[in-house]
Design an enzyme around this catalytic site. Structure first.
Site: not given
Length: 346
Positions: A37, A193, A223, A225, A265, A316-317
């Site tokens: 990140y 978040h 950005r 993601n 994204e 998390y993903k």
């Protein structure tokens, strides 16, 4: 350039595919062989020709099919589009921004004519020809934000700025990666978040909020993601987890190239002129592993990224279950050669 729109689905029989041209313009999110990140913001300016950065609001071959899928989602769950009462000026800001960019950059498909507050909007791919009074919601068939975001790819959140924070106060969200507008609406930046691991500890969101509070009109930022999804399903919302969650158990070494998709994204943020709110555009792109490895650089890099991914991020993903299968399948595309810097194909 006239776009040839594909007839395809993002559910049930999953006929979504990328043309060879669309594969090459895919926004591959890894500029090196590892990922962590970061506040990876850059100015949202026009970029490389034949890339998703060529125009600031991107329209591609999936446009019509994505708009059809959005209409289905909204019919099933109207709460995917919500706006708090004080956000009306911001809704009209979004109408102006999206219409002007689509008409300017894709004149063969969209046109906008203004006579004072009397506007005429033509959307040829969707067969729309409407005349309305800018600023008068009664002259549109839907509230302003809903009207135009039923005609624009990606999700759209409008965040209000007050009390030295940003607040999720309106949105059209039908293609999200496992988060809920209905849950997040009215929350501030840190609250929505909250679930993201590691990033809070290393100060990513503190820096991002400070940056966004100072975002200037006319200087949007962007950005990338990413996550992975099983099947080319746009709607991976918590509300529909019962539909897509079990897909994770269907991946095998034999079908992983077809079923696993890199989901990227392109997030752009725009300061809006009348309301001073910020429009957060979350444009989703999908590519199967079979399609991705046709670009040799990406086929080498992706397994290295997945191998080096911190366990907290993989979990998390939602990658923990299928990451070993993906890494094993991708191994044959990594010949050990160095990868060039940046995200573009060699």
């Amino acid at each position: 350039m006239t776009i040839t729109f594909r007839t395809e689905t993002f559910r049930d029989d999953f006929t979504f595919r990328n043309s060879l041209y669309n594969i090459r313009r895919f926004p591959f999110p890894f500029d090196r062989d590892e990922y962590m990140y970061s506040v990876n913001m850059e100015p949202h300016v026009r970029g490389k020709k034949d890339s998703v950065f060529e125009n600031l609001i991107d329209v591609d071959e999936h446009y019509v099919a994505e708009m059809q899928d959005r209409a289905m989602v909204l019919k099933e769950d109207p709460l995917r589009c919500q706006a708090l009462p004080h956000m009306m000026a911001a809704q009209w800001d979004v109408v102006e921004l999206l219409m002007e960019h689509q008409a300017q950059d894709y004149p063969e498909h969209f046109s906008l004519t203004k006579d004072g507050d009397r506007w005429r909007w033509i959307n040829r791919p969707m067969g729309i020809d409407d005349t309305f009074t800018f600023g008068d919601p009664a002259t549109l068939p839907h509230p302003p934000m809903e009207y135009i975001t039923r005609q624009a790819q990606g999700d759209f959140c409008i965040v209000d700025q007050r009390d030295n924070n940003l607040w999720m106060d309106a949105g059209m969200v039908t293609t999200q990666a496992d988060w809920s507008l209905d849950f997040d609406i009215g929350m501030n930046f840190m609250e929505w978040h909250g679930p993201v691991p590691l990033a809070h500890q290393i100060g990513v969101f503190d820096r991002a909020l400070k940056f966004l509070l100072n975002l200037q009109q006319g200087k949007p930022t962007r950005r990338l993601n990413w996550t992975m999804t099983v099947n080319p399903r746009l709607d991976t919302s918590p509300e529909n987890y019962h539909k897509w969650g079990p897909d994770r158990t269907t991946v095998t070494p034999e079908n992983v190239g077809d079923k696993m998709h890199l989901r990227v994204e392109l997030q752009s943020l725009w300061r809006l002129p009348r309301s001073n709110a910020i429009l957060f555009v979350i444009r989703c792109y999908l590519i199967s592993l079979n399609e991705l490895v046709t670009v040799p650089k990406w086929g080498r890099r992706l397994p290295r990224v997945l191998k080096n991914l911190p366990p907290e991020i993989a979990d998390y993903k939602g990658l923990t279950r299928n990451r070993p299968i993906m890494i094993d399948w991708l191994a044959k595309y990594d010949d050990g050669a160095p990868t060039s810097p940046g995200i573009y194909p060699d």
